[in-house]
Design a protein around this motif. Structure first.
Motif, PDB file in Angstrom:
ATOM      1  N   PHE A  98       1.152   3.846  -2.995  1.00 36.31           N
ATOM      2  CA  PHE A  98       0.212   4.940  -3.239  1.00 36.31           C
ATOM      3  C   PHE A  98       0.459   6.147  -2.330  1.00 36.31           C
ATOM      4  O   PHE A  98      -0.308   7.109  -2.372  1.00 36.31           O
ATOM      5  N   VAL A 120       1.108  -0.881 -11.595  1.00 38.24           N
ATOM      6  CA  VAL A 120      -0.187  -0.833 -10.911  1.00 38.24           C
ATOM      7  C   VAL A 120      -1.004   0.284 -11.549  1.00 38.24           C
ATOM      8  O   VAL A 120      -0.566   1.432 -11.594  1.00 38.24           O
ATOM      9  N   GLU A 121      -2.183  -0.063 -12.063  1.00 40.80           N
ATOM     10  CA  GLU A 121      -3.074   0.901 -12.711  1.00 40.80           C
ATOM     11  C   GLU A 121      -4.305   1.106 -11.839  1.00 40.80           C
ATOM     12  O   GLU A 121      -5.016   0.147 -11.521  1.00 40.80           O
ATOM     13  N   VAL A 122      -4.548   2.353 -11.465  1.00 41.05           N
ATOM     14  CA  VAL A 122      -5.722   2.690 -10.648  1.00 41.05           C
ATOM     15  C   VAL A 122      -6.678   3.502 -11.513  1.00 41.05           C
ATOM     16  O   VAL A 122      -6.314   4.559 -12.039  1.00 41.05           O
ATOM     17  N   TRP A 123      -7.908   3.006 -11.647  1.00 47.80           N
ATOM     18  CA  TRP A 123      -8.906   3.621 -12.506  1.00 47.80           C
ATOM     19  C   TRP A 123      -9.787   4.577 -11.711  1.00 47.80           C
ATOM     20  O   TRP A 123      -9.806   4.549 -10.480  1.00 47.80           O
ATOM     21  N   ASP A 138     -11.121   0.746  -9.215  1.00 46.96           N
ATOM     22  CA  ASP A 138     -10.576  -0.573  -9.576  1.00 46.96           C
ATOM     23  C   ASP A 138      -9.068  -0.470  -9.767  1.00 46.96           C
ATOM     24  O   ASP A 138      -8.556   0.532 -10.287  1.00 46.96           O
ATOM     25  N   THR A 139      -8.363  -1.514  -9.357  1.00 50.59           N
ATOM     26  CA  THR A 139      -6.901  -1.529  -9.446  1.00 50.59           C
ATOM     27  C   THR A 139      -6.441  -2.800 -10.151  1.00 50.59           C
ATOM     28  O   THR A 139      -6.852  -3.905  -9.788  1.00 50.59           O
ATOM     29  N   ASP A 140      -5.612  -2.635 -11.182  1.00 55.61           N
ATOM     30  CA  ASP A 140      -5.033  -3.765 -11.912  1.00 55.61           C
ATOM     31  C   ASP A 140      -3.538  -3.815 -11.622  1.00 55.61           C
ATOM     32  O   ASP A 140      -2.859  -2.775 -11.633  1.00 55.61           O
ATOM     33  N   SER A 182       0.812  -1.216   0.000  1.00 58.96           N
ATOM     34  CA  SER A 182       0.000   0.000   0.000  1.00 58.96           C
ATOM     35  C   SER A 182       0.846   1.268   0.000  1.00 58.96           C
ATOM     36  O   SER A 182       0.353   2.352  -0.352  1.00 58.96           O
TER      37      SER A 182
END
Length: 213
Positions: free
Chosen positions: A111, A185-188, A192-194, A108
C-alpha cells in the motif's frame, strides 16, 4: 408433423449450448481437468456458477463468476485477456492465511507508493498449498474500480445506483516470476480488505460445461 414432435423440436432448438467460458450464466456447471497442475480443490471437480458479477475499470469491464463446489472455499473465475486468453481462478483467503504466508510488515508495503513491493512467502497451510508462490513482485498500485452485483453483458452498469451496486474499490496486484500465479488485494471505501490468491491456467482446463436446467 405431430403436435408433440413440434414441441420437442422447439425445445431442442432453444436449448442453450455452451461453447466458450464467456457464455456462462448463473446455474451453469463447469467440469475441470484432473491435472496435477491444478490445486487439489480444483482437480477433476465440478463447480456451479452461483452468481455473475462485474468489475468496472477505466479501460475495461471484467466478468466474474462466483463458483460453488463441494467445500466452503470462496472460489471465483474470470478471464485474463492479453495476447492470449487464460482462466483466472481466485481463492479468497482470511487474515490468518495472510499472516501465515507473509511477514505482515512486508505485506503492508503493498500500500506504499510507488507500489513496488516484493514479497517472499514465509509459510503455507492446507488451504493455500499449491495456490501460492515463493515470491511476488507488485505490478498494480491503487487501481480504482467499481464492483457491481450485476452481469454487465446483459445489464447496464452505473457507479451511482446506490447500496448493493457500484461499490468503489482500489486494486493492488502482484505476480510471481512467470505470472502463473498472483495476489490480488481489494481495499473498499469502508476500509475492509479482501485478499485473493490467483492462478492462471489455459482454457482447456475446463473440459466440459453444462447449461442450467
Amino acid at each position: 408433423m405431430s403436435f408433440f414432435k413440434k414441441i420437442f423440436n422447439k425445445e431442442a432448438q432453444t436449448q442453450r449450448k455452451l461453447t466458450h467460458v464467456n457464455q456462462l450464466l448463473a446455474g451453469d456447471i463447469i467440469v475441470l481437468t484432473d491435472s496435477f497442475a491444478l490445486p487439489k480443490v480444483l482437480q477433476g471437480q465440478q463447480f456451479q456458477v452461483i452468481a455473475v458479477n462485474s468489475y468496472e475499470y477505466e479501460q475495461n469491464t471484467q466478468t466474474e463468476w462466483s463458483l460453488q463446489g463441494n467445500d466452503e472455499l470462496a472460489i471465483f473465475l474470470s478471464l485474463e485477456i492479453d495476447d492470449t486468453t487464460e482462466l483466472k481462478f481466485s481463492l479468497k483467503i482470511e487474515h490468518d492465511d495472510v499472516e501465515t504466508l507473509f511477514d505482515l510488515d512486508n505485506f503492508s508495503q503493498i500500500f506504499d507508493e510507488p507500489g513496488q513491493a516484493f514479497l517472499n512467502r514465509q509459510g503455507d497451510n492446507d488451504v493455500t498449498s499449491t495456490w501460492s508462490s515463493e515470491q511476488y513482485q507488485q505490478s498494480i498500485f491503487a487501481k480504482v474500480g467499481y464492483f457491481h452485483r450485476k452481469d454487465h453483458r446483459s445489464e447496464d452498469l452505473s457507479a451511482y445506483e446506490g447500496e448493493g451496486s457500484g461499490e468503489q474499490l482500489e486494486l493492488y496486484t502482484l505476480y510471481n516470476e512467470d505470472q502463473s500465479k498472483g495476489l490480488d488485494v481489494e481495499v473498499w471505501q469502508d476500509g475492509d480488505t479482501d485478499v485473493f490468491l490467483t492462478l492462471f491456467r489455459p482454457l482447456t482446463d475446463i473440459i466440459d460445461m453444462y447449461p442450467a436446467s
